[in-house]
Design a protein around this motif. Sequence first.
Motif, PDB file in Angstrom:
ATOM      1  N   ARG A 118       0.839  -1.209   0.000  1.00 33.36           N
ATOM      2  CA  ARG A 118       0.000   0.000   0.000  1.00 33.36           C
ATOM      3  C   ARG A 118       0.873   1.259   0.000  1.00 33.36           C
ATOM      4  O   ARG A 118       0.586   2.223  -0.725  1.00 33.36           O
ATOM      5  CB  ARG A 118      -0.882   0.030   1.250  1.00 33.36           C
ATOM      6  CG  ARG A 118      -2.129  -0.793   1.110  1.00 33.36           C
ATOM      7  CD  ARG A 118      -3.342   0.182   1.021  1.00 33.36           C
ATOM      8  NE  ARG A 118      -4.471  -0.540   0.505  1.00 33.36           N
ATOM      9  CZ  ARG A 118      -5.213  -1.380   1.211  1.00 33.36           C
ATOM     10  NH1 ARG A 118      -4.953  -1.529   2.496  1.00 33.36           N
ATOM     11  NH2 ARG A 118      -6.202  -2.036   0.654  1.00 33.36           N
ATOM     12  N   ALA A 119       1.952   1.210   0.841  1.00 36.38           N
ATOM     13  CA  ALA A 119       2.826   2.388   0.963  1.00 36.38           C
ATOM     14  C   ALA A 119       3.407   2.746  -0.398  1.00 36.38           C
ATOM     15  O   ALA A 119       3.483   3.906  -0.790  1.00 36.38           O
ATOM     16  CB  ALA A 119       3.943   2.092   1.962  1.00 36.38           C
ATOM     17  N   VAL A 120       3.806   1.718  -1.133  1.00 35.29           N
ATOM     18  CA  VAL A 120       4.364   1.984  -2.480  1.00 35.29           C
ATOM     19  C   VAL A 120       3.261   2.482  -3.430  1.00 35.29           C
ATOM     20  O   VAL A 120       3.454   3.413  -4.206  1.00 35.29           O
ATOM     21  CB  VAL A 120       5.043   0.714  -3.042  1.00 35.29           C
ATOM     22  CG1 VAL A 120       5.480   0.920  -4.484  1.00 35.29           C
ATOM     23  CG2 VAL A 120       6.228   0.315  -2.190  1.00 35.29           C
ATOM     24  N   LEU A 121       2.075   1.836  -3.342  1.00 37.08           N
ATOM     25  CA  LEU A 121       0.972   2.211  -4.247  1.00 37.08           C
ATOM     26  C   LEU A 121       0.538   3.653  -4.043  1.00 37.08           C
ATOM     27  O   LEU A 121       0.269   4.372  -5.003  1.00 37.08           O
ATOM     28  CB  LEU A 121      -0.247   1.304  -4.013  1.00 37.08           C
ATOM     29  CG  LEU A 121      -0.236  -0.060  -4.685  1.00 37.08           C
ATOM     30  CD1 LEU A 121      -1.452  -0.881  -4.279  1.00 37.08           C
ATOM     31  CD2 LEU A 121      -0.206   0.070  -6.214  1.00 37.08           C
ATOM     32  N   THR A 122       0.456   4.088  -2.825  1.00 31.28           N
ATOM     33  CA  THR A 122      -0.008   5.449  -2.540  1.00 31.28           C
ATOM     34  C   THR A 122       1.084   6.481  -2.754  1.00 31.28           C
ATOM     35  O   THR A 122       0.848   7.673  -2.667  1.00 31.28           O
ATOM     36  CB  THR A 122      -0.521   5.553  -1.089  1.00 31.28           C
ATOM     37  OG1 THR A 122       0.505   5.054  -0.240  1.00 31.28           O
ATOM     38  CG2 THR A 122      -1.796   4.795  -0.889  1.00 31.28           C
ATOM     39  N   GLY A 123       2.315   6.002  -2.991  1.00 31.64           N
ATOM     40  CA  GLY A 123       3.411   6.929  -3.260  1.00 31.64           C
ATOM     41  C   GLY A 123       4.099   7.397  -1.979  1.00 31.64           C
ATOM     42  O   GLY A 123       4.967   8.260  -2.031  1.00 31.64           O
TER      43      GLY A 123
END
Length: 622
Positions: free
Chosen positions: A568-573
């Motif tokens: 999620r952390a990567v997906l949300t930037g």
Amino acid sequence: MSAPLDEPSSTQEFEALIAYLKNNRGFDFSGYKRSSLRRRMSKRMQALRVERYGDYLDYLEVHPEEFVQLFNTILINVTGFFRDTTSWEFLAAEVIPRLIAGKQPPEPIRVWSAGCASGEETYSLAIMLAEALGFEGFRQRVKIYATDVDEAALGQGRHASYSARDLQPVSPELRRKYFEQVGDRFVFRPDLRRAVIFGRHDLVQDAPISRLDLLVCRNTLMYFNAETQARILARFHFALNDTGMVFLGKAEMLLTRVNFFNPVHLKHCIFVKVSRATLRDRLLIVAQAGNLELNNRFTSHVRLRDAAFDATPVAQVVLDPHSNVWLINQAARTSFGILPQDMGRPFYELDLSSRPVELHSHIKQVYADLQPQRLTNIERPLPESKTQFLDVQMIPLLDTDSTLLGISITFHDVTHHRLLQVELEKSRQELETAYEELQSTNEELETTNEELQSTVEELETTNEELQSTNEELETMNEELQSGNEELQTINDELRERTDEVNRSKAFLESILASLHAAAVAVDRDFHILMWNAEADELWGLREDEVLGQSFMNLDIGLPVEQLRTPVRAVLTGRATFQEVVLETTNRRGRVFQCRVTCTPLVGAEGDTQGVILLMEERSGQA
Ligand SMILES: C[S@@+](CC[C@H](N)C(=O)[O-])C[C@H]1O[C@@H](n2cnc3c(N)ncnc32)[C@H](O)[C@@H]1O
């Protein structure tokens, strides 16, 4: 059951059809030539696939609209401007000047164009008259009546509008002078058009137009049988002024056999009316031509006279004023057996006075009014069943003071003449029959010709339609071909792209296969987009089993739930790199520390479309 066309009973069916058309449709075709009528009807029947006249009559009863089609097929409207050009040239050069010369301005000039079809003939006449009289003279003096039974054709005539093709026989000069161009049509000058009156008129049934100077009826009479033609011609005679002329079609020579008209020019079929006065004069001349001039002068040379009298080859008896026989010549003695002793006897006592013809009353008449009497073609039976023909003439012999001296009775033997006359009559009749046959064949040829022309016109129209359909098809073909070429180009481009994609795919696959780590790509919803061979080796699931599945739902030795937060952390930037180490069991059941790194899956636009997970055993273990 009705009879086929070639059976004798088909004639009855055909006549029944003609009677039906007359009684129920009000048009009488009974005066038309049967041959042409049959051909035209067969044409309609073929179009409807009807084989028998009886069936066609049934069809007409059920389909009243068919009558219009039949009418249009029977009435052949083939026509044209200045048809048979040389005859029109003759009309212009000889007939119209003669017609105009016979009329003092402002006397009207009346013309009838009978069977005018769509008006080309009528306007040809108008042009010729206007050329001869000038526009002003034409407008003031000329009336042209244009008639036909075909309303549709008359409608075209009234519009006076023709195509360039219709006007081909009109010289460019006359075209410019008499027609106005409206779009692609040519309209006859309205100021001259007013002199033409179109109207429906049936030549067989309707009363003719009268006081005519010129009657043009071309290629119409030939559709009628001889009786009807003769009836129409009698009406034409009535319709014309005493010096009126008729212009017929080139096959229509019937007038030469009728006393009503004299030819002006046979080849061009132009005739002039024989007026009633002239007919009377003719009869007088014929009557006068029969007179015989007798020379009854007496000379003092009595003997010479007697000898001459005796030697005359014509049998002659001379009576005194009291009907006694006074002189008998040699021919009379031998022919009628009169004897010298009969001289001085009353003529009535002689056989000759009552045989071969009764002469008493005639002789009495000559004594009474002193006028000659003549009896012709008296039959006298001779031995051996022979017959002699005699012309008997009784002439009063008058003295210089007009007192009656006696009567000369001559018996001319006209047997030879009579035989010649019979032969002549026979030859004349044969000639007439031959002529009639020739005429009828000629007319038949002409009608067939017109029918052919009408068929050719129909074929030409069909051809034009086919040609236009062909052109339409041709353009569609070209359009299709150009569409095809475009598709071909797109196809080539597509193929190139596919090759490119295939190459990229192979390149990607070889990269993934070369990695010593399990690589998995997921989209923003955790659905698996890519699964390499190392992942297969590590977790025991093939790529085709997992593609499209949610990574979070996988039941493998990796505690996937613990990856939700870093992914999620990567997906949300929030992070561009995450690393976690998880205790894991591989497909063989060996437990090991698995290092999982998460990096963004960046799209062409630079946006994050998912996450790439790389999984490998933490080094220093194994
Ligand atoms: C072949 S066209 C002749 C046209 C023109 N006169 C010419 O020679 O160019 C024959 C015409 O005669 C007409 N017709 C036939 N029967 C007729 C009748 N009973 N009375 C008047 N016209 C008739 C037809 O309608 C047709 O228009």
